[in-house]
Design a protein around this motif. Structure first.
Motif, short mmCIF file in Angstrom:
data_model
loop_
_atom_site.label_atom_id
_atom_site.label_comp_id
_atom_site.label_asym_id
_atom_site.label_seq_id
_atom_site.Cartn_x
_atom_site.Cartn_y
_atom_site.Cartn_z
N CYS A 27 0.84 -1.22 0.00
CA CYS A 27 0.00 0.00 0.00
C CYS A 27 0.87 1.26 0.00
O CYS A 27 0.59 2.22 -0.71
N ILE A 28 1.91 1.25 0.80
CA ILE A 28 2.81 2.41 0.85
C ILE A 28 3.51 2.59 -0.50
O ILE A 28 3.60 3.72 -1.01
N LEU A 29 3.98 1.51 -1.08
CA LEU A 29 4.64 1.60 -2.38
C LEU A 29 3.70 2.12 -3.46
O LEU A 29 4.06 2.96 -4.27
N ILE A 30 2.48 1.61 -3.48
CA ILE A 30 1.51 2.02 -4.49
C ILE A 30 1.14 3.49 -4.31
O ILE A 30 1.10 4.25 -5.27
N SER A 31 0.90 3.92 -3.10
CA SER A 31 0.53 5.32 -2.88
C SER A 31 1.71 6.25 -3.13
O SER A 31 1.54 7.37 -3.56
N GLY A 32 2.91 5.79 -2.92
CA GLY A 32 4.09 6.61 -3.19
C GLY A 32 4.34 6.79 -4.67
O GLY A 32 4.92 7.78 -5.10
N CYS A 33 3.88 5.87 -5.49
CA CYS A 33 4.10 5.94 -6.92
C CYS A 33 3.01 6.74 -7.64
O CYS A 33 3.17 7.11 -8.79
N SER A 34 1.91 6.98 -6.97
CA SER A 34 0.84 7.73 -7.63
C SER A 34 1.20 9.20 -7.64
O SER A 34 1.88 9.71 -6.77
N SER A 35 0.72 9.91 -8.67
CA SER A 35 1.02 11.34 -8.77
C SER A 35 -0.15 12.14 -8.22
O SER A 35 -1.30 11.77 -8.38
N ASP A 36 0.19 13.23 -7.62
CA ASP A 36 -0.82 14.13 -7.08
C ASP A 36 -0.81 15.40 -7.93
O ASP A 36 0.15 16.17 -7.91
N ALA A 37 -1.87 15.61 -8.72
CA ALA A 37 -1.92 16.74 -9.65
C ALA A 37 -1.83 18.08 -8.93
O ALA A 37 -1.34 19.05 -9.48
N SER A 38 -2.28 18.13 -7.70
CA SER A 38 -2.26 19.41 -6.99
C SER A 38 -0.84 19.83 -6.60
O SER A 38 -0.60 20.98 -6.30
N SER A 39 0.10 18.89 -6.59
CA SER A 39 1.46 19.24 -6.23
C SER A 39 2.28 19.71 -7.43
O SER A 39 3.37 20.22 -7.26
N GLU A 40 1.77 19.54 -8.64
CA GLU A 40 2.47 19.99 -9.83
C GLU A 40 2.25 21.49 -10.02
O GLU A 40 1.17 22.00 -9.75
N PRO A 41 3.28 22.22 -10.48
CA PRO A 41 3.10 23.65 -10.69
C PRO A 41 2.11 23.91 -11.82
O PRO A 41 2.07 23.18 -12.80
N VAL A 42 1.32 24.94 -11.68
CA VAL A 42 0.34 25.32 -12.70
C VAL A 42 1.04 26.22 -13.71
O VAL A 42 1.66 27.21 -13.35
N VAL A 43 0.98 25.84 -14.99
CA VAL A 43 1.61 26.61 -16.04
C VAL A 43 0.52 27.40 -16.76
O VAL A 43 -0.38 26.82 -17.35
N LEU A 44 0.59 28.71 -16.68
CA LEU A 44 -0.37 29.56 -17.36
C LEU A 44 0.20 29.97 -18.71
O LEU A 44 1.36 30.33 -18.81
N MET A 45 -0.62 29.90 -19.73
CA MET A 45 -0.17 30.30 -21.05
C MET A 45 -0.14 31.82 -21.15
O MET A 45 -1.03 32.49 -20.65
N GLU A 46 0.88 32.32 -21.77
CA GLU A 46 0.98 33.74 -22.01
C GLU A 46 0.02 34.11 -23.14
O GLU A 46 -0.18 33.33 -24.07
N PRO A 47 -0.55 35.31 -23.09
CA PRO A 47 -1.44 35.72 -24.18
C PRO A 47 -0.64 35.94 -25.48
O PRO A 47 0.58 36.08 -25.45
N ILE A 48 -1.35 35.96 -26.58
CA ILE A 48 -0.70 36.23 -27.86
C ILE A 48 -0.31 37.69 -27.91
O ILE A 48 -0.91 38.53 -27.23
N GLU A 49 0.69 37.99 -28.72
CA GLU A 49 1.10 39.38 -28.94
C GLU A 49 0.98 39.65 -30.43
O GLU A 49 1.42 38.84 -31.25
N VAL A 50 0.37 40.78 -30.77
CA VAL A 50 0.19 41.14 -32.18
C VAL A 50 0.84 42.50 -32.41
O VAL A 50 0.51 43.49 -31.74
N LYS A 51 1.79 42.53 -33.34
CA LYS A 51 2.43 43.79 -33.75
C LYS A 51 1.84 44.17 -35.10
O LYS A 51 2.08 43.52 -36.11
N LEU A 52 1.05 45.24 -35.09
CA LEU A 52 0.37 45.70 -36.29
C LEU A 52 1.16 46.86 -36.89
O LEU A 52 1.57 47.78 -36.17
N SER A 53 1.37 46.81 -38.20
CA SER A 53 2.06 47.91 -38.88
C SER A 53 1.42 48.15 -40.23
O SER A 53 0.80 47.26 -40.82
#
Length: 143
Positions: A27-53
Motif C-alpha cells: 500500500c505504501i509503495l503504491i501510494s508513493g508511486c501515484s502522482s498528485d496533480a495538486s502538487s504539480e506547478p500550474v503553467v499559465l499560457m501567455e497571451p498572444i502578442e500582435v504587432k500591427l504595422s
C-alpha cells in the motif's frame, strides 16, 4: 478453517503478521508511486502578442496600403491563428472587415486602397490559442 497461505511448519500467528506487513508495504509503495496533480506547478499560457504595422500612416487618395500583423506567443510565431481580420473604419465608427492572408512565420497581411480622404482606424482582430488581440493604427488619407 484452513489458512489461505501457510508455509510448512510456520506459526500461523507469525504468518498473519508477515502478511499484514506485506500488505502495508505494498500500500505504501503504491501510494508513493501515484502522482498528485495538486502538487504539480500550474503553467499559465501567455497571451498572444500582435504587432500591427502599415506601410505608411499618411497616404494620398487611391494609394494602396500594405498592412501586416505579426502574431507571436512567448517569442514563438503563431501560424495557427483561428481568425485574423482587418477592420478599416472611419473615426465615427463606420467600418468594414476583411480577412487577412497568412504569409507564414506568424505574418498575416492585407492590402487596401482607400477611395476617400479622411482619417481611418485600422484594427487587426486576431483570435489564436484561446486569446484575442485587437491592436490599431491610424491612417490619414489626403486628397
Amino acid at each position: 478453517m484452513k489458512p489461505f497461505l501457510q508455509l510448512n511448519g510456520a506459526n500461523p500467528y507469525r504468518q498473519r503478521i508477515s502478511m499484514g506487513f506485506i500488505i502495508i508495504t505494498l500500500c505504501i509503495l503504491i501510494s508513493g508511486c501515484s502522482s498528485d496533480a495538486s502538487s504539480e506547478p500550474v503553467v499559465l499560457m501567455e497571451p498572444i502578442e500582435v504587432k500591427l504595422s502599415a506601410s505608411s500612416e499618411e497616404i494620398n487618395l487611391n494609394e494602396t496600403v500594405h498592412m501586416e500583423a505579426v502574431v507571436t506567443q512567448q517569442a514563438d510565431v503563431v501560424d495557427d491563428a483561428d481568425e485574423v481580420m482587418f477592420e478599416i473604419a472611419t473615426l465615427d465608427g463606420v467600418g468594414m472587415q476583411f480577412e487577412a492572408t497568412h504569409q507564414g512565420e506568424g505574418v498575416y497581411v492585407f492590402d487596401y486602397q482607400f477611395k476617400a480622404a479622411g482619417k481611418y482606424k485600422v484594427t487587426s482582430h486576431v483570435s489564436a490559442r484561446g486569446f484575442h488581440s485587437m491592436p490599431s493604427v491610424q491612417i490619414v488619407v489626403k486628397e
